[in-house]
Structures are given as structure tokens and as C-alpha cells.
Design an enzyme around this catalytic site. Structure first.
Site, PDB file in Angstrom:
ATOM      1  N   ASN A 417       0.810  -1.218   0.000  1.00  0.00           N
ATOM      2  CA  ASN A 417       0.000   0.000   0.000  1.00  0.00           C
ATOM      3  C   ASN A 417       0.844   1.268   0.000  1.00  0.00           C
ATOM      4  O   ASN A 417       1.739   1.428   0.830  1.00  0.00           O
ATOM      5  CB  ASN A 417      -0.910  -0.010   1.228  1.00  0.00           C
ATOM      6  CG  ASN A 417      -1.708  -1.295   1.300  1.00  0.00           C
ATOM      7  OD1 ASN A 417      -2.564  -1.542   0.480  1.00  0.00           O
ATOM      8  ND2 ASN A 417      -1.372  -2.139   2.264  1.00  0.00           N
ATOM      9  N   ARG A 444      -0.127  -6.002   8.979  1.00  0.00           N
ATOM     10  CA  ARG A 444      -1.471  -5.855   8.411  1.00  0.00           C
ATOM     11  C   ARG A 444      -1.331  -5.736   6.904  1.00  0.00           C
ATOM     12  O   ARG A 444      -0.403  -5.097   6.409  1.00  0.00           O
ATOM     13  CB  ARG A 444      -2.166  -4.590   8.953  1.00  0.00           C
ATOM     14  CG  ARG A 444      -2.408  -4.608  10.445  1.00  0.00           C
ATOM     15  CD  ARG A 444      -2.992  -3.277  10.944  1.00  0.00           C
ATOM     16  NE  ARG A 444      -2.019  -2.195  10.807  1.00  0.00           N
ATOM     17  CZ  ARG A 444      -2.157  -1.153  10.001  1.00  0.00           C
ATOM     18  NH1 ARG A 444      -3.213  -1.045   9.210  1.00  0.00           N
ATOM     19  NH2 ARG A 444      -1.242  -0.213   9.953  1.00  0.00           N
ATOM     20  N   CYS A 445      -2.276  -6.303   6.175  1.00  0.00           N
ATOM     21  CA  CYS A 445      -2.211  -6.173   4.716  1.00  0.00           C
ATOM     22  C   CYS A 445      -2.468  -4.732   4.288  1.00  0.00           C
ATOM     23  O   CYS A 445      -2.122  -4.341   3.172  1.00  0.00           O
ATOM     24  CB  CYS A 445      -3.204  -7.120   4.047  1.00  0.00           C
ATOM     25  SG  CYS A 445      -4.925  -6.826   4.488  1.00  0.00           S
ATOM     26  N   THR A 446      -3.055  -3.926   5.194  1.00  0.00           N
ATOM     27  CA  THR A 446      -3.344  -2.525   4.867  1.00  0.00           C
ATOM     28  C   THR A 446      -2.251  -1.582   5.352  1.00  0.00           C
ATOM     29  O   THR A 446      -2.395  -0.364   5.248  1.00  0.00           O
ATOM     30  CB  THR A 446      -4.683  -2.102   5.496  1.00  0.00           C
ATOM     31  OG1 THR A 446      -4.646  -2.385   6.906  1.00  0.00           O
ATOM     32  CG2 THR A 446      -5.845  -2.835   4.866  1.00  0.00           C
TER      33      THR A 446
END
Length: 495
Positions: A417, A444-446
């Protein structure tokens, strides 16, 4: 066992190829650790490499068609990286195509040491590693493939290869587990260690077998036959009761997340409350949904799919499952849920909350285990759709299964991101990106992984980013003020 380690095509030209997964430096590091472990145990090591000579061109047809001269003897592309270089007493087998057994030298080398077991690591899983594994099976050799020490540049084909070989007895396990097995130890148990106390085992995770997976999927299918006939109002009422219970349990769930996965308690509380909002948003949307729509050409009727297999991650163990279970249930489906091993304890609490709210026992079920559990679940004949949040490699593996079965597949995979800081940006406010990057140790993937900054603002922004980063608190996830915590350990196997 009388094992041998086969290292395949770990050479410059292959390591530098586009799209290699995992990245070359990671593959080299993992393979070097396996190699060192085998050498310590005095396990014979055989280096299988591609060697091309310009004066005796034996390239494969597709290399000739592309005018590709890779792994030419005497060039850097032919060389093995320093951590993987052969020792003087180790065997080297040269090949010009996919098959390391071609010509007979590898056969002779294995027979000389009375080998009955091979460990195959290297490049590429979907071609040369696959060929060596299949040829080894034909020779009645037991085959291990270290899942952390093989690479591919075709992940979909690699996922098919992994499934195909595993169905024929090849064991895909970690390098650490392979070294343990080569010592004669039985398959280890899957355990989860505390992220707060490094050597403390919190719990053991049972790995569901084939029969358990089939029973769960069949039970959910039978429950679906009744659940799909319930009216929408009842399903909404049950999910609202679940939301109420989830809201009441939020502080306890936040504490459990801090203890079991190391999530800062303040971020865990936010996640639990967000899960409540997710469930209530699903209820609101379903209440407005038109299940039958009359159009000029006829009528469109929306029907539930059946049993949905849910594969969820460890790092968001409440909000993500809630945001997927709720819509599955409210639209008349049932769920078999395979949580990440580290989230097994938290998942059991959520399942209990759902049942207290009135969700029938068979409508949501949990299967614990590892990645092979998820793949076997996705392949079950009673699974009508699959949803997964996880790594790209996990997604490719499930994608291949769902494509073969023609069932719907929804995936949320990895993340890289970016944030952009440009003209007119409030730099101190923009520097809050520091929390987005480092909070929960970036697990976190975000999480923000890149910042694109206008060159004239770079130094000023970097200064503000440093200020904000220094304000973040490191420490125990049970403390309200903590932002950054120890990184979780992956669930490990214990003898």
C-alpha cells in the site's frame, strides 16, 4: 532413512529471472539454512545444475526459439551464489533440460549411497523440481520438498504442481520439519507460541483430517437445506443478537487478541467494534436487497449458493471473519470456517457467540489446521464457494482448486500500500503515515509500505515522519498506550 539433498538450478540466470517467488535473497537464505543443516547431519548433497555449452548446443527448443543463452558454462549466469556453493566432496550433476535424471549420473550417485529418500529444493517448482520429484517417485524414493526453499515464476502452475505431487505422496513441509524428520522423529504437532513470552506454548492446534473435513462440509450442507428456507427477518434478528453479543465481548476479545496474537489492546478493541459495525451494515443492506427483480425480459431471482468455505488470517481474527460470515448467513448460506492456526482460540469464542445468538449448530463450523486443511476443504464436493484472506501463494493454491471445480472464489491477498504526499499537503498530518506503517509492527495487509513524495518536499516530510515515528510506543500489547509490539511467530511444529 538414507537421505540425500538435491539442490536444483540455484544459479544466477534462474535467480535473476523476472517474477521469481519468493525473492532470490529469501530463497538463498532459506536454502542455505537447509543446506547447513544437512551438512551438519552428514547428509549427502547433490547439486543438479543446468549447463549449456555454445560449442555443443543442447538447449531446449523453446530456448532456441527465443535465442536464449542461459546458464552458459563460464558465465556469471551459470554460477551458484556463495552461500550455496558446492563443497569439494559434493556431487555435481549437469543437465541441459528439465530432467536431472537424464543420462544416468544422478541415478548412479543415488544408488552408490543406497539412497531411499530425497529432499528437493531449488528452482523452478513447476518444472525442474516437479520433474525430479516425479522421477524420484518412479524410483520408489520418498520425496520431501521444503515449502520454504523452492521458487517459481509461474505461481498458478506451481499451485497445480504442489497439489498434484502432494496427491502422489510428496510431502511439502518446512525445512525445519524436514531436518527433524530426517533425524527419525515422527511428524510434529502444530503449536502456537506466545508473541509476548518467546518460549511459552499457548496451545496446540489439531489438524483436521480428510474425514473430519468431509464430515464438516456434509454437515454444513445438510444444515443449509433448512437454513436457506428460513425467512430474512429471522436471519436478521439472529445476526443482530450476534452483534449485541459481539459488542459486549469486545473488551475480552481485545485482551485475547493481545495475549494470543500480540495485537495492541487498543487496536484489538477497535477491531472488535468494527466487526459489530460490519455485521450491522450487512443487516441493513440485506433488509434493502431485492431477492426478486422483475425486468422487461423476465424475472431475476437471487438464490443462496450453499456452503461457503472461509479461510481467514491471524492478524485480523474478528473483523474479517465477521464481515464474511454475516453476509453468507444472511443470504441463506452456511459456512465451514478454517481460521489461521494462531487465531484458533479467538475463532472458537466467536463461534460460541454465534451459537448463543441462535445460529444453528451446523450452519457455522470450524476446522482447525494448516494450509493443507484449507486446500482439502476447498476441494470438497459439498463446498459451493470459497473466500480467503491470506498470502498470494495461499490464494493461488485455492484459485487453482476452485477453477478446477468451477466454484466461485473471492480472494483478498497480500498488499503493498502506497501513500502519496504532494503539493498542498499538511506535512505533520501526512506524517501520521508512521502509525499506518509501524502500528502492530506493520503486520497488516493494509499497512503503509511505500510513500511517494514530491522531490522538493522529501527532506521536510522525512523530518516530520521521523518525529511521528519517535512518538510511537513500543511494548506490551496489553498496555493501552502501546503501538508497536513484538512480531508474531508463525505457528511451529513441536516434536
Amino acid at each position: 532413512m538414507k537421505p540425500a539433498l538435491l539442490l536444483v538450478d540455484l544459479q544466477g540466470d534462474f535467480l535473476n529471472s523476472t517474477g521469481l517467488q519468493p525473492a532470490p535473497e529469501c530463497l538463498i537464505s532459506q536454502t542455505a539454512a537447509l543446506l547447513c543443516g544437512c551438512r551438519r547431519k552428514k547428509i549427502p548433497v547433490i547439486h543438479v545444475r543446468t549447463t549449456i555449452h555454445r560449442e555443443d548446443d543442447r538447449r531446449m527448443p523453446h530456448w532456441k526459439a527465443a535465442n536464449r543463452w542461459h546458464c552458459v558454462a563460464g558465465t556469471p549466469g551459470h554460477e551458484t551464489p556463495a552461500p550455496l556453493q558446492p563443497f569439494e566432496n559434493e556431487t555435481i550433476i549437469d543437465k541441459s533440460g528439465f530432467n536431472g535424471f537424464a543420462g544416468g549420473p544422478l541415478d548412479a550417485a543415488l544408488k552408490k549411497i543406497n539412497c531411499d529418500t530425497v529432499v528437493i529444493a531449488g528452482i523452478h517448482l513447476h518444472t525442474c523440481v516437479r520433474t525430479l520429484a516425479a522421477e524420484s517417485l518412479e524410483r520408489a524414493l520418498h520425496v520431501f520438498i521444503p515449502e520454504d526453499a523452492v521458487a517459481t515464476n509461474d505461481p498458478v502452475f506451481a499451485a497445480t504442481t504442489r497439489r498434484w505431487l502432494a496427491e502422489r505422496g510428496v510431502e511439502f513441509i518446512s525445512s525445519v520439519e524436514i531436518l527433524s524428520r530426517l533425524d527419525g522423529n515422527p511428524p510434529s504437532k502444530l503449536v502456537h507460541r506466545s508473541p509476548r513470552e518467546s518460549d511459552k506454548i499457548l496451545f496446540q492446534i489439531p489438524v483436521a483430517g480428510v474425514d473430519e473435513i468431509a464430515d464438516a462440509a456434509l454437515s454444513a450442507h445438510n444444515a443449509w437445506k433448512a437454513w436457506r428456507r428460513t425467512n430474512l427477518r429471522l436471519r436478521c434478528e439472529i445476526l443482530e443478537k450476534a452483534a449485541v453479543r459481539l459488542a459486549a465481548a469486545a473488551p475480552d476479545l481485545a485482551r485475547q487478541m493481545a495475549v494470543e496474537i500480540g495485537k495492541p489492546v487498543s487496536q484489538g478493541l477497535e477491531e472488535a467494534r468494527r466487526a459489530v459495525d460490519n455485521v450491522r451494515d450487512v443487516i441493513r443492506r440485506a433488509s434493502l436487497f431485492e431477492f426478486e427483480e422483475h425486468e422487461a425480459g423476465g424475472m431475476v431471482r437471487h438464490q443462496p449458493l450453499g456452503v461457503v468455505a472461509l479461510v481467514s488470517p491471524w492478524n485480523n481474527p474478528v473483523a474479517i471473519p465477521a464481515g464474511k460470515i454475516a453476509p453468507a448467513l444472511i443470504y441463506g448460506n452456511t459456512v465451514v470456517w478454517k481460521p489461521a492456526p494462531a487465531a484458533s482460540g479467538i475463532s472458537a469464542v466467536i463461534l460460541n457467540l454465534l451459537r448463543e445468538a441462535g445460529v444453528p449448530d451446523g450452519a457455522v463450523q470450524i476446522l482447525t489446521g494448516n494450509h493443507t486443511t484449507a486446500q482439502k476443504l476447498a476441494a470438497d464436493e459439498n463446498i459451493s464457494a470459497v473466500t480467503i484472506t491470506g498470502s498470494a501463494s495461499a490464494g493461488f493454491a485455492i484459485q487453482e482448486i476452485c477453477a478446477r471445480r468451477f466454484v466461485p472464489f473471492q480472494a483478498e491477498l497480500s498488499g503493498n500500500n502506497a501513500a502519496m504526499v504532494w503539493d498542498g499537503a499538511d506535512l505533520p498530518a501526512a506524517a501520521q503515515i508512521a502509525f499506518g506503517a509501524f502500528g502492530f509492527a506493520g503486520q497488516r495487509c493494509t499497512a503503509n509500505r511505500r510513500v511517494i513524495v514530491k522531490d522538493t518536499m522529501f527532506e521536510d516530510f522525512l523530518g516530520e515522519l521521523k518525529i511521528q515515528a519517535e512518538k510511537l510506543n513500543w511494548g506490551d500489547p496489553l498496555r493501552e498506550s502501546t503501538h508497536i509490539v513484538p512480531a508474531i511467530r508463525s505457528c511451529r511444529r513441536k516434536p
